[in-house]
Structure formats: structure tokens, C-alpha cells
Motif scaffolding. Structure first.
Motif, PDB file in Angstrom:
ATOM      1  N   THR A   1      17.285   1.041  15.194  1.00  0.00           N
ATOM      2  CA  THR A   1      17.345   2.421  15.006  1.00  0.00           C
ATOM      3  C   THR A   1      17.687   2.788  13.442  1.00  0.00           C
ATOM      4  OG1 THR A   1      19.564   2.596  15.631  1.00  0.00           O
ATOM      5  CG2 THR A   1      17.713   3.173  17.413  1.00  0.00           C
ATOM      6  N   ALA A   2      16.963   3.799  13.084  1.00  0.00           N
ATOM      7  CA  ALA A   2      17.396   4.563  11.724  1.00  0.00           C
ATOM      8  C   ALA A   2      18.558   4.970  11.557  1.00  0.00           C
ATOM      9  CB  ALA A   2      16.156   5.353  10.956  1.00  0.00           C
ATOM     10  N   GLU A   3      19.347   4.725  10.785  1.00  0.00           N
ATOM     11  CA  GLU A   3      21.066   5.474  10.566  1.00  0.00           C
ATOM     12  C   GLU A   3      21.019   5.911   9.131  1.00  0.00           C
ATOM     13  OE1 GLU A   3      22.697   5.853  13.190  1.00  0.00           O
ATOM     14  OE2 GLU A   3      22.135   4.723  14.419  1.00  0.00           O
TER      15      GLU A   3
ATOM     16  N   VAL B   1      19.532   0.576   8.768  1.00  0.00           N
ATOM     17  CA  VAL B   1      18.955   0.522   9.766  1.00  0.00           C
ATOM     18  C   VAL B   1      19.792  -0.208  10.655  1.00  0.00           C
ATOM     19  CG1 VAL B   1      17.189  -0.625  11.248  1.00  0.00           C
ATOM     20  CG2 VAL B   1      16.530   0.564   9.305  1.00  0.00           C
TER      21      VAL B   1
ATOM     22  N   ARG C   1       9.495   6.805  14.676  1.00  0.00           N
ATOM     23  CA  ARG C   1       9.901   6.794  13.424  1.00  0.00           C
ATOM     24  C   ARG C   1      11.157   6.359  12.977  1.00  0.00           C
ATOM     25  NH1 ARG C   1      12.934  10.972  10.930  1.00  0.00           N
ATOM     26  NH2 ARG C   1      12.894  12.860  12.855  1.00  0.00           N
ATOM     27  N   SER C   2      12.201   6.456  14.152  1.00  0.00           N
ATOM     28  CA  SER C   2      13.396   5.908  14.023  1.00  0.00           C
ATOM     29  C   SER C   2      13.847   4.836  15.115  1.00  0.00           C
ATOM     30  CB  SER C   2      14.441   7.183  14.293  1.00  0.00           C
ATOM     31  OG  SER C   2      14.462   8.020  13.342  1.00  0.00           O
TER      32      SER C   2
END
Length: 259
Positions: A173-175, A179, A211-212
Motif C-alpha cells: 500500500t502507498a504510504e 510503500v 493507485r495505492s
């Protein structure tokens, strides 16, 4: 005697550039051809000066050090020694074929060791004419192999680097600028973009579903459709993840869902 190695210094800090110049002045077989304050200046200077060696900072205004290397034409990149105060980019630097990774502050002996590696690289390298001819022959006779997908990722754990086996990853997941790589009940941060990781991971095993979000296909146990064209993935451990509406078609293809 062979011609001196032509060296370019790239660092946004004036004091850091001056220290590198002072140390270079002690090496008679090194010739300073220029200094740059940022990545854009570096790209232009490498194109015009054609240095043999670049002493390159990582974090700078505009293009960072890795952005500079990506902007260079294939086959025309000089030897690079990264010079930085940030130890977390070491693995990425060596993946970019850097000669060395100098962590500030460093002493005179450590700098001399780096220059020795540059000298060794020059002695071991074939002539530019041989390299050019070989590249032309290969482009005419050999098909370009597909880039292999990675089998492990590198995550930052304090000052250390941890290697994560791709087969153990459940989802990503994007953070923010990182990531998060989720492995069981643990998550680890890696400083890469979702787009870059999507390119590195085998699409037969991983699905970009938002996108995430990137999810490992064999971890998905159930799928629940939502009215707007999204899907809820229920993983083996009960984790629930939601896909993005714009990823509907590729989710349907990857999971062989009805359209």
C-alpha cells in the motif's frame, strides 16, 4: 602516463563541494572539470564535459542523484561514486552500479579508497572503440532480454536494510513517499513508488488494483463486487482490501471475473 581521470562534483552544499575539491587536489591523476549545485546542472555538465567520474550527492533540489542517472543516455553514463549523508540509499546506489557509496562525514583514507576503485575500473574497462563496436554488434544480432522480475525487495528498518522475499508478500500500500510492504501481521517501508514496484513485480503473481494498492493474487480468497465498479478482496487472513473504480477492467481480467 595515461591522461588524468576527468572528475565532476555534484553537491548542493558549497562546503561539501569545497572539501571534495581539496581532496581531489591531492590526487595528481585526477582533473576537476566542473562542479554542479543540482541535478539539472549535473545532467547538462555530464553531456558537455563527458567526465570519467562523477562524485554525486543523492538528495538535491530538483532532480536527485538517481534522477540524474536515469536521465543519461544508455551506455553514456560515467563511473559514479555517491557522496551523501543518507545511509538508507546504499542498496539502491549499488543497484545503479555505483562504484562506491561515501557516507558523510568520511576521512581522507576512505576517500582515497574510493578513488582507487575508480582507477581500477578504468584499467579494467575495454577501450571506448571496442565497447561501441560490441554494443553495435549486440544490437544487430542479439534480441534484448526481458527484464527479470525481482525475487526480493529491500525495506528500511531503522538504520538497517531488511530483505523481503517476494513470495512472502501479501499486499503493498502507498504510504506518503513510501510503500508499505505487508508480510503477515508486519509491514515494512520501502522508498519506492507504486509504479516502480508494479514494474518490478511479476503481473502473473501481483495485481495493481488501486493507485495505492498492489495485491498478491494467490492471497485473495473471496471477492465481493460493489455497485460503483469496485471490488472488495478478502484475503486468506481475513484482511479486506478495496480496489479502485478505474482498475475495474484489469481486476476482472486478472481474476477472470464476469464483465
Amino acid at each position: 602516463m595515461s591522461a588524468p581521470l576527468r572528475v565532476l562534483i555534484v553537491d548542493d552544499e558549497p562546503l561539501a563541494r569545497q572539501r571534495l575539491k581539496d581532496l581531489l587536489a591531492e590526487a595528481p591523476d585526477m582533473a576537476l572539470v566542473g562542479e554542479c549545485r543540482n541535478g539539472n546542472e549535473a545532467i547538462a555538465a555530464i553531456g558537455s564535459e563527458r567526465p570519467d567520474l562523477v562524485l554525486l550527492d543523492v538528495q538535491m533540489p530538483g532532480q536527485d542523484g538517481f534522477g540524474v542517472l536515469r536521465a543519461l543516455p544508455p551506455g553514456h553514463a560515467p563511473a559514479v561514486i555517491f557522496v551523501t549523508a543518507h545511509r538508507e540509499f546504499a542498496v539502491q546506489a549499488f543497484e545503479a552500479n555505483a562504484l562506491d557509496y561515501l557516507l558523510k562525514p568520511f576521512d581522507r583514507e576512505r576517500f582515497r579508497t574510493s578513488l582507487a576503485r575508480a582507477r581500477d575500473r578504468r584499467r579494467a574497462a575495454p577501450s571506448s572503440l571496442d565497447s561501441e563496436l560490441l554494443a553495435r554488434l549486440e544490437s544487430l544480432t542479439l534480441p534484448k532480454p526481458a527484464a527479470p522480475y525481482v525475487t526480493r525487495l529491500v525495506a528500511k528498518v531503522g538504520w538497517r536494510m531488511r530483505f523481503l522475499q517476494v513470495e512472502d508478500i501479501d499486499y503493498l500500500t502507498a504510504e506518503g513517499n513510501y510503500v508499505a510492504v505487508h508480510v503477515g501481521k508486519q509491514s515494512h517501508l520501502t522508498r519506492e513508488t507504486m509504479a516502480a514496484l508494479e514494474e518490478k513485480l511479476d503481473p502473473k503473481q501481483f495485481l495493481r488494483a488501486h493507485r495505492s494498492l498492489i495485491v498478491r493474487l494467490d492471497r485473495i480468497e473471496e471477492v465481493e463486487p460493489l455497485p460503483p465498479g469496485e471490488y472488495v478482496f478478502i484475503l486468506r487472513d481475513g484482511t479486506r482490501l478495496t480496489s479502485g473504480r478505474s482498475y475495474r477492467a484489469q481486476v476482472q481480467r486478472a481474476l477472470e471475473l464476469p464483465t
